[in-house]
Design an enzyme around this catalytic site. Sequence first.
Site, short mmCIF file in Angstrom:
data_model
loop_
_atom_site.label_atom_id
_atom_site.label_comp_id
_atom_site.label_asym_id
_atom_site.label_seq_id
_atom_site.Cartn_x
_atom_site.Cartn_y
_atom_site.Cartn_z
N CYS A 54 0.84 -1.20 0.00
CA CYS A 54 0.00 0.00 0.00
C CYS A 54 0.88 1.26 0.00
O CYS A 54 1.86 1.34 0.73
CB CYS A 54 -0.91 -0.02 1.23
SG CYS A 54 -2.07 1.37 1.26
N CYS A 58 0.35 4.92 6.95
CA CYS A 58 -0.30 4.73 8.26
C CYS A 58 0.67 4.04 9.22
O CYS A 58 1.11 2.91 8.95
CB CYS A 58 -1.58 3.90 8.10
SG CYS A 58 -2.61 4.48 6.73
N CYS A 61 0.37 0.30 10.32
CA CYS A 61 -0.07 -0.74 9.39
C CYS A 61 1.04 -1.58 8.76
O CYS A 61 1.93 -1.06 8.09
CB CYS A 61 -0.92 -0.11 8.29
SG CYS A 61 -1.71 -1.39 7.27
N CYS A 98 -16.25 -9.71 5.69
CA CYS A 98 -15.62 -8.41 5.50
C CYS A 98 -14.40 -8.57 4.60
O CYS A 98 -13.50 -9.36 4.89
CB CYS A 98 -15.24 -7.86 6.87
SG CYS A 98 -14.53 -6.23 6.80
N CYS A 130 -19.28 -6.71 3.88
CA CYS A 130 -18.69 -5.42 4.24
C CYS A 130 -17.40 -5.32 3.44
O CYS A 130 -16.71 -6.32 3.24
CB CYS A 130 -18.38 -5.40 5.74
SG CYS A 130 -17.49 -3.93 6.25
N CYS A 190 -19.53 1.58 8.82
CA CYS A 190 -18.77 0.94 9.88
C CYS A 190 -17.53 1.80 10.08
O CYS A 190 -16.72 1.93 9.16
CB CYS A 190 -18.39 -0.49 9.46
SG CYS A 190 -17.21 -1.28 10.57
N ARG A 262 -17.88 -3.48 17.92
CA ARG A 262 -17.08 -4.67 17.62
C ARG A 262 -15.77 -4.69 18.39
O ARG A 262 -14.94 -3.77 18.26
CB ARG A 262 -16.81 -4.75 16.10
CG ARG A 262 -16.11 -6.05 15.69
CD ARG A 262 -16.13 -6.26 14.18
NE ARG A 262 -17.49 -6.23 13.67
CZ ARG A 262 -17.96 -5.29 12.85
NH1 ARG A 262 -17.18 -4.34 12.41
NH2 ARG A 262 -19.21 -5.34 12.44
N1 SAM Z 1 -6.73 0.39 3.15
C1 SAM Z 1 -8.01 0.56 3.70
C2 SAM Z 1 -8.07 1.66 4.72
O1 SAM Z 1 -7.05 2.03 5.28
O2 SAM Z 1 -9.18 2.14 4.97
C3 SAM Z 1 -8.59 -0.70 4.29
C4 SAM Z 1 -7.72 -1.66 5.06
S1 SAM Z 1 -7.02 -1.05 6.59
C5 SAM Z 1 -5.86 -2.31 7.00
C6 SAM Z 1 -8.37 -1.20 7.75
C7 SAM Z 1 -8.15 -0.78 9.17
O3 SAM Z 1 -7.36 -1.75 9.86
C8 SAM Z 1 -7.40 0.50 9.44
O4 SAM Z 1 -8.19 1.63 9.27
C9 SAM Z 1 -6.98 0.33 10.90
O5 SAM Z 1 -7.96 0.90 11.74
C10 SAM Z 1 -6.93 -1.18 11.08
N2 SAM Z 1 -5.55 -1.63 11.35
C11 SAM Z 1 -4.52 -1.70 10.47
N3 SAM Z 1 -3.39 -2.14 11.06
C12 SAM Z 1 -3.71 -2.35 12.37
C13 SAM Z 1 -2.95 -2.79 13.49
N4 SAM Z 1 -1.65 -3.07 13.40
N5 SAM Z 1 -3.59 -2.91 14.68
C14 SAM Z 1 -4.91 -2.61 14.77
N6 SAM Z 1 -5.67 -2.19 13.75
C15 SAM Z 1 -5.08 -2.04 12.56
C1 DTB Z 2 -11.13 -3.01 11.69
O1 DTB Z 2 -11.50 -2.04 12.37
N1 DTB Z 2 -10.26 -3.91 12.07
C2 DTB Z 2 -9.99 -4.88 11.02
C3 DTB Z 2 -11.02 -4.46 9.94
N2 DTB Z 2 -11.57 -3.25 10.46
C4 DTB Z 2 -10.64 -4.35 8.54
C5 DTB Z 2 -8.57 -4.89 10.62
C6 DTB Z 2 -7.62 -5.18 11.74
C7 DTB Z 2 -6.26 -5.34 11.14
C8 DTB Z 2 -5.24 -5.75 12.15
C9 DTB Z 2 -3.90 -5.87 11.54
C10 DTB Z 2 -3.76 -6.90 10.46
O2 DTB Z 2 -4.21 -8.06 10.66
O3 DTB Z 2 -3.15 -6.60 9.44
FE1 SF4 Z 3 -2.87 1.14 3.38
FE2 SF4 Z 3 -2.77 0.01 5.77
FE3 SF4 Z 3 -3.18 2.62 5.58
FE4 SF4 Z 3 -5.14 0.90 4.79
S1 SF4 Z 3 -4.35 1.18 6.86
S2 SF4 Z 3 -4.41 2.75 3.71
S3 SF4 Z 3 -3.84 -0.77 3.98
S4 SF4 Z 3 -1.32 1.52 4.93
#
Ligand code: SAM
Ligand code: DTB
Ligand code: SF4
Length: 337
Positions: A54, A58, A61, A98, A130, A190, A262
Amino acid sequence: MTAIRNNWTKEEILDIYNTPLLELVFRAASVHRAHNPTGEVQVSSLLSIKTGGCPEDCGYCPQAARYHTGVDVHKLLPLDEVMQAADNAKSGGASRMCLGAAWREVRDNRDFDRVLDMVKGITSKGMEVCCTLGMLTEEQAKKLADAGLYAYNHNLDSSAEFYETIITTRTYDDRLKTIEHVRNSGITVCSGGIIGMGETTDDRIGMLLTLANMPKHPDSVPINALVPVEGTPMEDRPPVPVWDMIRMIAVTRIVMPETVVRLSAGRLEMSMEAQALCFMAGANSIFAGDKLLTTPNPEFNQDMDMFRILGLSPREAFKNKKTQPAKEHAMEHVNAP
Ligand code: SAM
Ligand code: DTB
Ligand code: SF4
């Protein structure tokens, strides 16, 4: 029954947050019981349909290309593989599927067409779908709605002030705009966030204030505990105390009485007793299945044991909607088997 309000003040939410813990849980449990069926937990299955690479930054992430986290990068999954995963999730008792993609935003291309087919196909199996695909235009939201999409996940993550310290490649306003596009298209919203990223109590309250004062409360609010992943800037963050998760869930329940709250990422680190307190405080949804998007989650059977011990049962699909989208209609548009 307490009124549904969209005019909370920061001071009011802070006061609730600072209530002694057991008093807070009792209050949240009372609100929960007055507004929602007790003992019912919505079970969602999570599938990463496009993983890693990506362009966003973030800080939490593991899927951001710029951090070296060792995630298994792959392009968009084929339709049949996703349908198979949905069948497995459904037979395990999940009512919602989802689908997550590591995209900054949706582009109008063949990948998006394939996602639309996934939405139609899974909806026609009688499951709520979702998606979480990054930013969306209003037109793209409408296409997803026409395909039968039930919910769109787009997290605010934290307060507006803290957000800009963890993500620089987009703004809080971008996030709010996508949420508005989703709401206008008739898809349920959501949106929630993460705790344990180094934010202050004020940041947690700021996020809840924004969510609770939206024109309509989000249909569901995921509360995630940060999963610190090696290679991300947050790799060394200390674990979130379970008391903070319980407190955050209780406050979310009190300010948004009818929202599905959730208990999301971070359950692997929580005992069954801690999770029980979260359910008591109003959590009524989980992600089930041994993987979140890229990180581990409790084993499915372990969660079913927990449900049995705590007397919880999975919620059926489309319970909050008057009718389930017509299967025939959804199937008409699916191009693959
Ligand atoms: N790329 C899209 C976005 O950012 O909206 C969708 C996927 S993103 C991985 C979805 C959500 O996962 C993020 O908004 C964040 O709240 C959650 N997330 C990502 N990495 C995480 C982590 N290490 N621990 C907890 N939540 C995480
Ligand atoms: C949300 O609030 N939590 C989920 C879902 N929406 C998409 C994602 C959690 C991701 C945790 C880190 C990972 O597994 O990469
Ligand atoms: Fe990309 Fe992760 Fe940020 Fe979603 S949360 S926009 S997958 S870097």
